[in-house]
Write an enzyme that holds these catalytic residues in place. Structure first.
Site, PDB file in Angstrom:
ATOM      1  N   ARG A   1       0.757  -1.071   0.131  1.00  0.00           N
ATOM      2  CA  ARG A   1      -0.130   0.044  -0.019  1.00  0.00           C
ATOM      3  C   ARG A   1       0.732   1.372   0.074  1.00  0.00           C
ATOM      4  NH1 ARG A   1      -3.308  -3.507  -0.620  1.00  0.00           N
ATOM      5  NH2 ARG A   1      -5.396  -3.433   0.317  1.00  0.00           N
TER       6      ARG A   1
ATOM      7  N   SER B   1     -10.898  -0.434   2.749  1.00  0.00           N
ATOM      8  CA  SER B   1     -10.308  -0.593   4.009  1.00  0.00           C
ATOM      9  C   SER B   1      -9.835   0.628   4.460  1.00  0.00           C
ATOM     10  CB  SER B   1      -8.989  -1.184   3.827  1.00  0.00           C
ATOM     11  OG  SER B   1      -9.135  -2.694   3.418  1.00  0.00           O
TER      12      SER B   1
ATOM     13  N   GLU C   1      -5.367   3.860   6.231  1.00  0.00           N
ATOM     14  CA  GLU C   1      -4.898   3.536   4.639  1.00  0.00           C
ATOM     15  C   GLU C   1      -5.318   4.963   3.756  1.00  0.00           C
ATOM     16  OE1 GLU C   1      -6.422   1.652   1.233  1.00  0.00           O
ATOM     17  OE2 GLU C   1      -5.623  -0.089   2.239  1.00  0.00           O
TER      18      GLU C   1
HETATM   19  N1  EPU Z   1     -11.492 -10.638   9.946  1.00  0.00           N
HETATM   20  C1  EPU Z   1     -11.892 -10.166  11.155  1.00  0.00           C
HETATM   21  N2  EPU Z   1     -13.027  -9.739  11.070  1.00  0.00           N
HETATM   22  C2  EPU Z   1     -13.584  -8.964   9.881  1.00  0.00           C
HETATM   23  C3  EPU Z   1     -12.978  -9.210   8.687  1.00  0.00           C
HETATM   24  C4  EPU Z   1     -12.042 -10.176   8.805  1.00  0.00           C
HETATM   25  O1  EPU Z   1     -11.523 -10.886  12.060  1.00  0.00           O
HETATM   26  O2  EPU Z   1     -14.460  -8.076  10.125  1.00  0.00           O
HETATM   27  C5  EPU Z   1     -10.172 -11.574   9.777  1.00  0.00           C
HETATM   28  C6  EPU Z   1     -10.400 -12.620   8.853  1.00  0.00           C
HETATM   29  O3  EPU Z   1     -10.893 -13.960   9.513  1.00  0.00           O
HETATM   30  C7  EPU Z   1      -9.003 -12.794   8.172  1.00  0.00           C
HETATM   31  C8  EPU Z   1      -8.377 -11.728   8.336  1.00  0.00           C
HETATM   32  O4  EPU Z   1      -9.065 -10.739   9.034  1.00  0.00           O
HETATM   33  O5  EPU Z   1      -8.342 -14.038   8.940  1.00  0.00           O
HETATM   34  C9  EPU Z   1      -8.147 -10.858   6.711  1.00  0.00           C
HETATM   35  O6  EPU Z   1      -9.442 -10.508   6.443  1.00  0.00           O
HETATM   36  P1  EPU Z   1      -9.672 -10.604   4.970  1.00  0.00           P
HETATM   37  O7  EPU Z   1      -8.860 -11.675   4.162  1.00  0.00           O
HETATM   38  O8  EPU Z   1     -10.821 -10.063   4.622  1.00  0.00           O
HETATM   39  O9  EPU Z   1      -8.618  -9.425   4.445  1.00  0.00           O
HETATM   40  P2  EPU Z   1      -8.118  -8.018   5.064  1.00  0.00           P
HETATM   41  O10 EPU Z   1      -6.664  -8.009   5.449  1.00  0.00           O
HETATM   42  O11 EPU Z   1      -9.106  -7.512   5.981  1.00  0.00           O
HETATM   43  C10 EPU Z   1      -6.891  -7.064   2.792  1.00  0.00           C
HETATM   44  C11 EPU Z   1      -6.913  -5.730   2.038  1.00  0.00           C
HETATM   45  C12 EPU Z   1      -8.452  -5.508   1.237  1.00  0.00           C
HETATM   46  C13 EPU Z   1      -8.202  -6.633   0.405  1.00  0.00           C
HETATM   47  C14 EPU Z   1      -8.385  -8.084   1.059  1.00  0.00           C
HETATM   48  C15 EPU Z   1      -8.230  -9.295   0.334  1.00  0.00           C
HETATM   49  C16 EPU Z   1      -5.503  -4.076   3.482  1.00  0.00           C
HETATM   50  C17 EPU Z   1      -5.557  -2.992   4.387  1.00  0.00           C
HETATM   51  N3  EPU Z   1      -6.853  -4.493   3.024  1.00  0.00           N
HETATM   52  O12 EPU Z   1      -8.082  -6.992   3.750  1.00  0.00           O
HETATM   53  O13 EPU Z   1      -8.242  -4.330   0.399  1.00  0.00           O
HETATM   54  O14 EPU Z   1      -9.759  -6.690  -0.356  1.00  0.00           O
HETATM   55  O15 EPU Z   1      -7.163  -8.069   1.916  1.00  0.00           O
HETATM   56  O16 EPU Z   1      -7.160  -9.450  -0.387  1.00  0.00           O
HETATM   57  O17 EPU Z   1      -4.533  -4.632   3.297  1.00  0.00           O
HETATM   58  C18 EPU Z   1      -8.943  -2.001   0.368  1.00  0.00           C
HETATM   59  O18 EPU Z   1      -7.665  -1.926   0.432  1.00  0.00           O
HETATM   60  O19 EPU Z   1      -9.960  -1.292   0.226  1.00  0.00           O
HETATM   61  C19 EPU Z   1      -9.442  -3.517   0.362  1.00  0.00           C
HETATM   62  C20 EPU Z   1     -10.578  -3.792   0.748  1.00  0.00           C
END
Ligand code: EPU
Length: 337
Positions: free
Chosen positions: A162, A237, A333
């Site tokens: 990012r 995010s 972010e």
């Molecule tokens: N999780 C929770 N609670 C929630 C959502 C997620 O505990 O409400 C846990 C999930 O169980 C999982 C972990 O958090 O173990 C990661 O969740 P997820 O795979 O949904 O991805 P993220 O790390 O929350 C990142 C990006 C997203 C992207 C997704 C998928 C960042 C800041 N965000 O989210 O990007 O779509 O991975 O690759 O790196 C964006 O930048 O706007 C965005 C949506």
């Protein structure tokens, strides 16, 4: 180029915040951009793309340049690859759809990411195991100060999680006008290892997925978790996933052995901010019209008439609560103005 005064930016930011710009101009060509920059000398400038990664907390006392440069052209192609130049104002997801229709591979995992092509390199957008840098060849940009055009190679962009040179060393100095991508025409390299994608393909009994299958899987996953800005104002995010050192991680793991994490290197660990926020009790919470999305705790939402300040206050409250509970700082972010 027409200059408007006191223009509402509500329709130009995906949070739907109703702040006003002192001066506003829509830029449709590169010469127009140079002309506007020359005219704007000594005035504060505010560069607006898709408005999908920002939170406005006050009126913008500046000359807002809305970058709406359009067009996609082929730079070169052979039997295996195609290189395309895409103008900055093209909508990101529409570009992804264009690639899927033509069977150009590489951006399918980045389906449905809000925003425009020209702002995608600034924060090196990423999702489901793919980042913009994986398909990026170069970009062109105009220097605000001198109006000179310059091409940035991939190396020069210094892409990171990012992050890029446009968000660090030369922040606020250039306006990206086009991005050049190299995509595969066949023998696509698919990224399907991400759990939710695997599950989605398995549920549809797809053993050998096409890039269209992957795009559809990503769209379904995102739609099930992430709110559509047209229905519920948001900026994706809101926070970055924090990266902590080995020592911090060790004590965190001892206390929370079930917490999800990704190993970045032998000494760096990424902890999902969504998990931290959910554990701190904020998921689905609403404070007036500012809230935390019910399906993805990383996304702050505007339920209607929240002001930018109300959303920002909520963000600070979350930051403090996470810091108190886990001793971990989560950094926004989105760009906050
Ligand atoms: N999780 C929770 N609670 C929630 C959502 C997620 O505990 O409400 C846990 C999930 O169980 C999982 C972990 O958090 O173990 C990661 O969740 P997820 O795979 O949904 O991805 P993220 O790390 O929350 C990142 C990006 C997203 C992207 C997704 C998928 C960042 C800041 N965000 O989210 O990007 O779509 O991975 O690759 O790196 C964006 O930048 O706007 C965005 C949506």
């Amino acid at each position: 180029m027409q200059i408007e005064h006191n223009k509402s930016l509500k329709l130009f930011n995906t949070f739907g915040i109703d702040c006003k710009a002192d001066l506003f101009a829509e830029i449709q060509t590169v010469p127009e951009l140079k002309e506007a920059l020359a005219e704007a000398k000594n005035k504060p400038l505010f560069i607006l793309g898709g408005g999908s990664n920002m939170l406005l907390t006050k009126d913008v006392h500046a000359f807002v340049l809305y970058i709406n440069l359009k067009g996609i052209s082929v730079v070169s192609e052979d039997d295996d690859f195609i290189t395309m130049q895409v103008m900055a104002g093209e909508n990101w997801h529409e570009f992804v759809q264009y690639c899927i229709e033509h069977d150009y591979g590489g951006v399918e995992n980045l389906s449905l990411i809000p925003g425009n092509v020209g702002t995608a390199p600034i924060q090196n957008i990423g999702a489901y195991g793919v980042e913009l840098k994986d398909v990026f060849k170069s970009c062109t940009a105009v220097a605000i100060e001198t109006q000179q055009e310059r091409t940035f190679s991939k190396e020069e962009c210094k892409f990171d999680y990012r992050n890029s040179i446009f968000k660090s060393e030369i922040k606020g100095k250039y306006i990206i006008t086009s991005v050049t991508f190299t995509l595969s025409k066949w023998k696509h390299i698919l990224h399907t290892s991400y759990g939710a994608i695997k599950d989605h393909l398995a549920a549809k009994h797809i053993d050998i997925p096409t890039i269209k299958d992957i795009s559809e899987a990503v769209i379904a996953i995102r739609q099930s978790k992430l709110p559509d800005p047209k229905e519920l104002g948001n900026s994706g995010s809101f926070f970055k996933n924090p990266v902590v050192d080995g020592e911090t991680f060790k004590s965190f793991r001892l206390q929370y052995p079930d917490a999800p994490f990704y190993e970045v290197s032998a000494t760096e660990f990424k902890i999902p901010a969504a998990w931290l926020i959910e554990q701190a009790g904020f998921k689905g919470q609403r404070f007036g019209d500012a809230g935390v999305h019910k399906n993805q705790a990383l996304v702050l939402v505007n339920h209607g008439d929240a002001t930018g300040n109300e959303i920002w206050e909520l963000a600070i409250k979350i930051q403090k609560a996470v810091k108190e509970k886990f001793g971990i700082y989560i950094e926004p972010e989105v760009n906050v103005f």
